[in-house]
Design a protein around this motif. Structure first.
Motif, PDB file in Angstrom:
ATOM      1  N   ARG A  25       1.707  13.777  53.316  1.00  0.00           N
ATOM      2  CA  ARG A  25       1.491  11.867  53.719  1.00  0.00           C
ATOM      3  C   ARG A  25      -0.610  11.844  53.804  1.00  0.00           C
ATOM      4  O   ARG A  25      -0.962  10.808  52.986  1.00  0.00           O
ATOM      5  CB  ARG A  25       2.026  10.962  54.530  1.00  0.00           C
ATOM      6  CG  ARG A  25       3.045  10.959  54.325  1.00  0.00           C
ATOM      7  CD  ARG A  25       3.625   9.247  55.046  1.00  0.00           C
ATOM      8  NE  ARG A  25       5.066   9.876  56.014  1.00  0.00           N
ATOM      9  CZ  ARG A  25       4.411   9.833  57.516  1.00  0.00           C
ATOM     10  NH1 ARG A  25       4.005   8.796  57.340  1.00  0.00           N
ATOM     11  NH2 ARG A  25       5.817  10.416  58.152  1.00  0.00           N
ATOM     12  N   LYS A  28      -2.082  13.108  50.818  1.00  0.00           N
ATOM     13  CA  LYS A  28      -2.349  12.482  49.545  1.00  0.00           C
ATOM     14  C   LYS A  28      -3.131  11.827  49.916  1.00  0.00           C
ATOM     15  O   LYS A  28      -3.833  10.827  48.649  1.00  0.00           O
ATOM     16  CB  LYS A  28      -0.532  12.156  49.302  1.00  0.00           C
ATOM     17  CG  LYS A  28       0.276  13.181  48.172  1.00  0.00           C
ATOM     18  CD  LYS A  28       1.904  12.412  48.097  1.00  0.00           C
ATOM     19  CE  LYS A  28       2.564  13.314  47.299  1.00  0.00           C
ATOM     20  NZ  LYS A  28       3.677  12.647  47.510  1.00  0.00           N
ATOM     21  N   LYS A  29      -3.466  10.929  50.770  1.00  0.00           N
ATOM     22  CA  LYS A  29      -4.023   9.566  51.278  1.00  0.00           C
ATOM     23  C   LYS A  29      -5.449  10.375  51.129  1.00  0.00           C
ATOM     24  O   LYS A  29      -6.348   9.486  50.690  1.00  0.00           O
ATOM     25  CB  LYS A  29      -3.405   8.891  52.482  1.00  0.00           C
ATOM     26  CG  LYS A  29      -4.314   7.639  53.049  1.00  0.00           C
ATOM     27  CD  LYS A  29      -3.515   7.386  54.296  1.00  0.00           C
ATOM     28  CE  LYS A  29      -4.471   5.699  54.394  1.00  0.00           C
ATOM     29  NZ  LYS A  29      -3.972   5.580  55.223  1.00  0.00           N
ATOM     30  N   ARG A  32      -6.278  10.987  47.463  1.00  0.00           N
ATOM     31  CA  ARG A  32      -6.668   9.592  47.027  1.00  0.00           C
ATOM     32  C   ARG A  32      -7.993   8.906  46.862  1.00  0.00           C
ATOM     33  O   ARG A  32      -8.674   9.133  46.078  1.00  0.00           O
ATOM     34  CB  ARG A  32      -5.705   9.069  46.988  1.00  0.00           C
ATOM     35  CG  ARG A  32      -5.403   7.604  46.313  1.00  0.00           C
ATOM     36  CD  ARG A  32      -4.637   6.914  46.492  1.00  0.00           C
ATOM     37  NE  ARG A  32      -4.656   5.188  46.071  1.00  0.00           N
ATOM     38  CZ  ARG A  32      -3.883   4.632  45.284  1.00  0.00           C
ATOM     39  NH1 ARG A  32      -3.710   6.362  43.906  1.00  0.00           N
ATOM     40  NH2 ARG A  32      -4.080   3.734  44.917  1.00  0.00           N
ATOM     41  N   ASP A  59       3.789  12.241  38.386  1.00  0.00           N
ATOM     42  CA  ASP A  59       3.373  11.798  39.780  1.00  0.00           C
ATOM     43  C   ASP A  59       2.237  12.012  40.610  1.00  0.00           C
ATOM     44  O   ASP A  59       1.903  11.138  41.460  1.00  0.00           O
ATOM     45  CB  ASP A  59       4.299  12.949  40.293  1.00  0.00           C
ATOM     46  CG  ASP A  59       5.546  12.613  39.822  1.00  0.00           C
ATOM     47  OD1 ASP A  59       6.531  11.145  39.729  1.00  0.00           O
ATOM     48  OD2 ASP A  59       7.292  13.804  40.689  1.00  0.00           O
ATOM     49  N   ALA A  60       0.956  13.152  39.925  1.00  0.00           N
ATOM     50  CA  ALA A  60      -0.011  12.848  40.445  1.00  0.00           C
ATOM     51  C   ALA A  60      -0.948  11.811  39.975  1.00  0.00           C
ATOM     52  O   ALA A  60      -1.844  12.036  41.019  1.00  0.00           O
ATOM     53  CB  ALA A  60      -0.779  14.513  39.864  1.00  0.00           C
ATOM     54  N   ASP A  63       0.261   8.794  42.696  1.00  0.00           N
ATOM     55  CA  ASP A  63      -0.497   9.406  43.994  1.00  0.00           C
ATOM     56  C   ASP A  63      -1.800   9.780  44.045  1.00  0.00           C
ATOM     57  O   ASP A  63      -2.238   9.155  45.033  1.00  0.00           O
ATOM     58  CB  ASP A  63      -0.103  10.853  44.507  1.00  0.00           C
ATOM     59  CG  ASP A  63       1.883  10.774  44.269  1.00  0.00           C
ATOM     60  OD1 ASP A  63       2.321   9.929  44.320  1.00  0.00           O
ATOM     61  OD2 ASP A  63       2.134  11.649  44.085  1.00  0.00           O
ATOM     62  N   TYR A  64      -2.578   9.573  43.156  1.00  0.00           N
ATOM     63  CA  TYR A  64      -4.240  10.398  42.949  1.00  0.00           C
ATOM     64  C   TYR A  64      -5.382   9.369  42.518  1.00  0.00           C
ATOM     65  O   TYR A  64      -5.820   9.248  42.774  1.00  0.00           O
ATOM     66  CB  TYR A  64      -4.558  11.804  43.272  1.00  0.00           C
ATOM     67  CG  TYR A  64      -3.598  12.356  43.765  1.00  0.00           C
ATOM     68  CD1 TYR A  64      -3.746  12.488  45.448  1.00  0.00           C
ATOM     69  CD2 TYR A  64      -3.250  13.688  42.978  1.00  0.00           C
ATOM     70  CE1 TYR A  64      -2.605  13.615  45.745  1.00  0.00           C
ATOM     71  CE2 TYR A  64      -1.696  14.569  43.704  1.00  0.00           C
ATOM     72  CZ  TYR A  64      -2.124  14.279  45.273  1.00  0.00           C
ATOM     73  OH  TYR A  64      -1.034  15.512  45.813  1.00  0.00           O
TER      74      TYR A  64
END
Length: 73
Positions: A25, A28-29, A32, A59-60, A63-64
């Motif tokens: 998590r 990813k944060k 991003r 998905d990426a 997410d990003y």
């Protein structure tokens, strides 16, 4: 990649490496945040042949990459 995500929040590496779930998590944060600030550019690969890697790429993107509310007009 974990170090790049950790630099975004300027936290110690120990906090990022606590557990696999937290690491995922936070990574990813952090990635991003760095992508939105134009500090890094995520690179992905996939192929249309038998749709290999397409779902991971989608998905990426979610997410990003920034949404319209994340950056000024």
């Amino acid at each position: 990649m974990v170090e790049a995500a950790a630099e975004a929040k300027r936290r110690a590496d120990e906090q990022v490496l606590e557990s696999a779930r937290c690491r995922s998590r936070r990574s990813k944060k952090g990635l991003r945040l760095r992508t939105i600030n134009n500090e890094i550019v995520p690179m992905l690969c996939g192929t249309a042949f038998k749709n290999k890697g397409v779902q991971a790429m989608l998905d990426a993107v979610i997410d990003y990459l920034p949404s319209r509310w994340d950056i000024p007009p």
